[in-house]
Motif scaffolding. Structure first.
Motif, PDB file in Angstrom:
ATOM      1  N   ASP A  21      -4.917   4.212  12.105  1.00  0.00           N
ATOM      2  CA  ASP A  21      -4.010   3.068  12.128  1.00  0.00           C
ATOM      3  C   ASP A  21      -4.478   1.996  13.111  1.00  0.00           C
ATOM      4  N   HIS A  22      -5.604   1.383  12.784  1.00  0.00           N
ATOM      5  CA  HIS A  22      -6.121   0.275  13.586  1.00  0.00           C
ATOM      6  C   HIS A  22      -6.862  -0.660  12.633  1.00  0.00           C
ATOM      7  N   PRO A  23      -6.688  -1.988  12.791  1.00  0.00           N
ATOM      8  CA  PRO A  23      -7.297  -2.915  11.815  1.00  0.00           C
ATOM      9  C   PRO A  23      -8.813  -2.905  11.794  1.00  0.00           C
ATOM     10  N   SER A  24      -9.454  -2.302  12.784  1.00  0.00           N
ATOM     11  CA  SER A  24     -10.914  -2.242  12.775  1.00  0.00           C
ATOM     12  C   SER A  24     -11.460  -1.287  11.723  1.00  0.00           C
ATOM     13  N   ASP A  25     -10.608  -0.405  11.169  1.00  0.00           N
ATOM     14  CA  ASP A  25     -11.055   0.536  10.143  1.00  0.00           C
ATOM     15  C   ASP A  25     -10.331   0.229   8.843  1.00  0.00           C
ATOM     16  N   LYS A  26     -10.869  -0.706   8.077  1.00  0.00           N
ATOM     17  CA  LYS A  26     -10.293  -1.099   6.797  1.00  0.00           C
ATOM     18  C   LYS A  26     -10.810  -0.176   5.692  1.00  0.00           C
ATOM     19  N   ALA A  27     -10.011  -0.029   4.647  1.00  0.00           N
ATOM     20  CA  ALA A  27     -10.378   0.870   3.553  1.00  0.00           C
ATOM     21  C   ALA A  27      -9.735   0.381   2.264  1.00  0.00           C
ATOM     22  N   HIS A  28     -10.211   0.908   1.135  1.00  0.00           N
ATOM     23  CA  HIS A  28      -9.571   0.656  -0.145  1.00  0.00           C
ATOM     24  C   HIS A  28      -8.392   1.619  -0.313  1.00  0.00           C
ATOM     25  N   PHE A  29      -7.343   1.151  -1.007  1.00  0.00           N
ATOM     26  CA  PHE A  29      -6.118   1.931  -1.165  1.00  0.00           C
ATOM     27  C   PHE A  29      -5.788   2.119  -2.637  1.00  0.00           C
ATOM     28  N   THR A  30      -5.293   3.320  -2.970  1.00  0.00           N
ATOM     29  CA  THR A  30      -4.599   3.592  -4.222  1.00  0.00           C
ATOM     30  C   THR A  30      -3.214   4.123  -3.873  1.00  0.00           C
ATOM     31  N   PHE A  31      -2.191   3.576  -4.508  1.00  0.00           N
ATOM     32  CA  PHE A  31      -0.817   4.049  -4.318  1.00  0.00           C
ATOM     33  C   PHE A  31      -0.299   4.591  -5.641  1.00  0.00           C
ATOM     34  N   ARG A  32       0.351   5.756  -5.582  1.00  0.00           N
ATOM     35  CA  ARG A  32       1.003   6.358  -6.748  1.00  0.00           C
ATOM     36  C   ARG A  32       2.447   6.630  -6.333  1.00  0.00           C
ATOM     37  N   ILE A  33       3.370   5.894  -6.915  1.00  0.00           N
ATOM     38  CA  ILE A  33       4.766   5.944  -6.486  1.00  0.00           C
ATOM     39  C   ILE A  33       5.623   6.453  -7.633  1.00  0.00           C
ATOM     40  N   THR A  34       6.272   7.589  -7.413  1.00  0.00           N
ATOM     41  CA  THR A  34       7.186   8.160  -8.397  1.00  0.00           C
ATOM     42  C   THR A  34       8.614   7.888  -7.952  1.00  0.00           C
ATOM     43  N   ALA A  35       9.412   7.318  -8.848  1.00  0.00           N
ATOM     44  CA  ALA A  35      10.779   6.929  -8.513  1.00  0.00           C
ATOM     45  C   ALA A  35      11.657   7.107  -9.740  1.00  0.00           C
ATOM     46  N   PRO A  36      12.982   7.157  -9.559  1.00  0.00           N
ATOM     47  CA  PRO A  36      13.873   7.205 -10.720  1.00  0.00           C
ATOM     48  C   PRO A  36      13.561   6.082 -11.705  1.00  0.00           C
ATOM     49  N   LYS A  37      13.710   6.363 -12.992  1.00  0.00           N
ATOM     50  CA  LYS A  37      13.209   5.462 -14.028  1.00  0.00           C
ATOM     51  C   LYS A  37      13.900   4.110 -14.053  1.00  0.00           C
ATOM     52  N   ASP A  38      15.085   3.975 -13.414  1.00  0.00           N
ATOM     53  CA  ASP A  38      15.766   2.684 -13.400  1.00  0.00           C
ATOM     54  C   ASP A  38      15.298   1.791 -12.264  1.00  0.00           C
ATOM     55  N   LEU A  39      14.351   2.264 -11.472  1.00  0.00           N
ATOM     56  CA  LEU A  39      13.811   1.480 -10.362  1.00  0.00           C
ATOM     57  C   LEU A  39      12.394   1.028 -10.682  1.00  0.00           C
ATOM     58  N   THR A  40      11.945   0.010  -9.965  1.00  0.00           N
ATOM     59  CA  THR A  40      10.589  -0.510 -10.106  1.00  0.00           C
ATOM     60  C   THR A  40       9.862  -0.343  -8.789  1.00  0.00           C
ATOM     61  N   ALA A  41       8.642   0.143  -8.843  1.00  0.00           N
ATOM     62  CA  ALA A  41       7.810   0.301  -7.648  1.00  0.00           C
ATOM     63  C   ALA A  41       6.633  -0.666  -7.730  1.00  0.00           C
ATOM     64  N   VAL A  42       6.312  -1.288  -6.616  1.00  0.00           N
ATOM     65  CA  VAL A  42       5.150  -2.173  -6.528  1.00  0.00           C
ATOM     66  C   VAL A  42       4.397  -1.845  -5.247  1.00  0.00           C
ATOM     67  N   ALA A  43       3.139  -2.264  -5.208  1.00  0.00           N
ATOM     68  CA  ALA A  43       2.324  -2.040  -4.021  1.00  0.00           C
ATOM     69  C   ALA A  43       1.208  -3.080  -3.999  1.00  0.00           C
ATOM     70  N   ASN A  44       0.418  -3.054  -2.924  1.00  0.00           N
ATOM     71  CA  ASN A  44      -0.707  -3.972  -2.809  1.00  0.00           C
ATOM     72  C   ASN A  44      -1.646  -3.822  -4.008  1.00  0.00           C
ATOM     73  N   GLY A  45      -2.359  -4.906  -4.306  1.00  0.00           N
ATOM     74  CA  GLY A  45      -3.397  -4.840  -5.322  1.00  0.00           C
ATOM     75  C   GLY A  45      -2.874  -5.034  -6.722  1.00  0.00           C
ATOM     76  N   LEU A  46      -3.630  -4.541  -7.676  1.00  0.00           N
ATOM     77  CA  LEU A  46      -3.310  -4.714  -9.088  1.00  0.00           C
ATOM     78  C   LEU A  46      -2.731  -3.435  -9.678  1.00  0.00           C
ATOM     79  N   PRO A  47      -1.827  -3.563 -10.655  1.00  0.00           N
ATOM     80  CA  PRO A  47      -1.300  -2.362 -11.308  1.00  0.00           C
ATOM     81  C   PRO A  47      -2.386  -1.653 -12.102  1.00  0.00           C
ATOM     82  N   ALA A  48      -2.327  -0.328 -12.059  1.00  0.00           N
ATOM     83  CA  ALA A  48      -3.280   0.495 -12.812  1.00  0.00           C
ATOM     84  C   ALA A  48      -2.534   1.427 -13.756  1.00  0.00           C
TER      85      ALA A  48
END
Length: 485
Positions: free
Chosen positions: A168-195
């Motif tokens: 957790d320091h900005p000197s070590d940047k990395a690529h991210f993938t987020f996988r968010i599971t939520a109840p179907k009536d909700l919407t999840a978003v995150a950085n980057g493009l949807p996959a």
């Protein structure tokens, strides 16, 4: 992140937290850090993170822990017997290193993992942590923020490790993938493009990937009853705005401004550096905005408060957009380099305000000059800020790193001329794109573009207890700092 105190702004988050990491059979775990002057225990030596793959399962309550799995791929940079990750406010259920179960323990805000063998420098490293991620901390202590219908993130400066384990320091940047599971009536978003997203009975799993490296403090995940508005920016750039579904019509006039704002910034510093951009509006009583990468966070009241004139709202939107170049694409190598982020974002905020009905740049900078000695007395000089107050780590975000640092850029433009200054801005974001940079990198580049040594100029402006004379304005005077009780 703009400071919302004077000039119609509210207080920032504080960041105290409680570590809930479950200790395992690892004797004497010790916290480590990379020695950042302001956050000495943040970051970890011995490895470089390449990617994060983070899966969150949200069960429908924003006061209860999420289940999570964080997978980290890295490369060792030194021999390691133990691996330290920054992590707090979650329970660790198991850890694997290179596919082998590992012992672990916690100390302060470090998760300490016993490597299955001594790891030499220069080898791949794969870490999997199964854990919870708890949003139920004390209000205002960073990481997850609760909204009316779910969650969002506000990790600056040192709160990402209150959400997921990492470096957790900005000197070590990395690529991210987020996988968010939520109840179907909700919407999840995150950085980057949807996959893609997949429905599985009563839940939906949403996947997002970044195309450029990102600092942990800039990670963003939002879960709620949201409307996602897709439109297009300059050069066909995909834009994505996320707003509470019930407020879609109210937000639409503000969202329409983004393409023109991108064009305004590109005319000054060059092509937008990322794969997408947009605005995330959280239905939460947050008093700040935050430049999370590719999707800037704002509280809903920022757009609905009638006391905020339109030029002011526009200028703060520009502030967060400018951060995508200054702070996100070009990240600070240390937290003492924060002035490069906030000074530049405030600079473009001020320029936009001047052009659209706000106070003139010269008037704003003259007022900043008047107050500058007091800001330096209260918080240290811009490039050597005082350490955050105990238990109030975001007291680092003081006026001296906002208008006090934009004042340095104004002085520099006065010193080297507009043409050289504009060339410096464009060159800075081009040369250091997708990387990190230091104050010394900036001063060295400025001297090269100016064609003369600016060491003495920068010494006073960046590190002096008193504000130097303003080039071209010998009549400007700094007020005496108020006496401290």
């Amino acid at each position: 992140m703009p400071l919302l105190s004077r000039r119609l702004r509210a207080a920032l988050l504080a960041t105290a937290s409680l570590s809930l990491v479950a200790a395992a059979a690892l004797p004497d775990p010790e916290p480590l850090g990379i020695g950042d002057r302001l956050f000495p225990e943040l970051g970890n030596p011995g490895y470089d993170v390449l990617t994060y793959d983070i899966a969150f399962t949200y069960h429908g309550s924003n006061t209860k822990p999420l289940d999570a799995v964080t997978k980290i791929t890295a490369r060792t940079t030194a021999p390691l017997d133990r691996i330290n990750l920054d992590f707090a406010r979650g329970t660790v259920q198991g850890v694997e290193v290179d596919g082998v179960a590992a012992d672990f323990g916690s100390k302060n805000e470090d998760l300490v993992i016993q490597a299955p063998r001594r790891l030499p420098a220069g080898v791949p490293l794969n870490i999997t942590v199964r854990h919870t991620s708890d949003p139920a901390g004390t209000a205002g202590n960073g990481g997850w923020i609760r909204t009316a219908d779910g969650l969002a993130m506000a990790n600056q400066a040192d709160a990402a490790h209150r959400v997921f384990p990492g470096n957790d320091h900005p000197s070590d940047k990395a690529h991210f993938t987020f996988r968010i599971t939520a109840p179907k009536d909700l919407t999840a978003v995150a950085n980057g493009l949807p996959a893609g997203h997949t429905r599985n009975g009563a839940t939906t799993t949403w996947t997002y990937r970044t195309e450029h490296p990102m600092a942990t403090e800039l990670a963003q995940v939002s879960i709620g009853r949201s409307h996602v508005h897709h439109h297009t920016g300059p050069h066909g750039l995909p834009l994505r705005d996320v707003v509470p579904a019930a407020d879609r019509a109210t937000m639409e006039p503000w969202l329409k401004k983004t393409p023109a704002q991108l064009e305004w910034m590109e005319r000054r510093v060059g092509r937008y550096p990322f794969e997408t951009y947009g605005v995330l509006v959280a239905d939460s009583r947050i008093g700040f905005a935050l430049e999370t990468q590719t999707i800037s966070l704002f509280g809903k009241s920022f757009f609905t408060e009638p006391a905020y004139p339109e030029w002011y709202v526009d200028s703060v939107m520009i502030h967060e957009l400018a951060h995508q170049w200054f702070g996100n694409s070009v990240s600070p190598a240390t937290w003492s380099d924060l002035w490069l982020n906030e000074g530049h974002a405030t600079w473009y905020e001020a320029l936009h305000a001047e052009e659209n009905g706000g106070v003139t740049l010269e008037r704003r900078m003259r007022e900043a000059y008047r107050l500058s000695d007091g800001w330096r007395a209260d918080g240290g000089p811009p490039a050597r800020p005082d350490s955050p107050a105990e238990g109030e780590k975001l007291s680092l975000f003081r006026p001296v790193v906002y208008d006090g640092s934009a004042l340095i850029l104004y002085a520099l433009r006065q010193e080297i001329g507009e043409a050289a200054f504009d060339r410096l801005q464009r060159t800075w974001v081009r040369v250091h794109r997708n990387g990190t940079a230091t104050t010394e990198d900036f001063t060295r580049l400025a001297s090269g573009i100016a064609g003369r040594d600016l060491t003495a100029f920068f010494e006073g402006w960046l590190y002096g207890e008193k504000t130097p004379p303003m080039p071209g304005h010998p009549d400007w005077r700094a007020a005496e700092p108020a006496a401290t009780p």
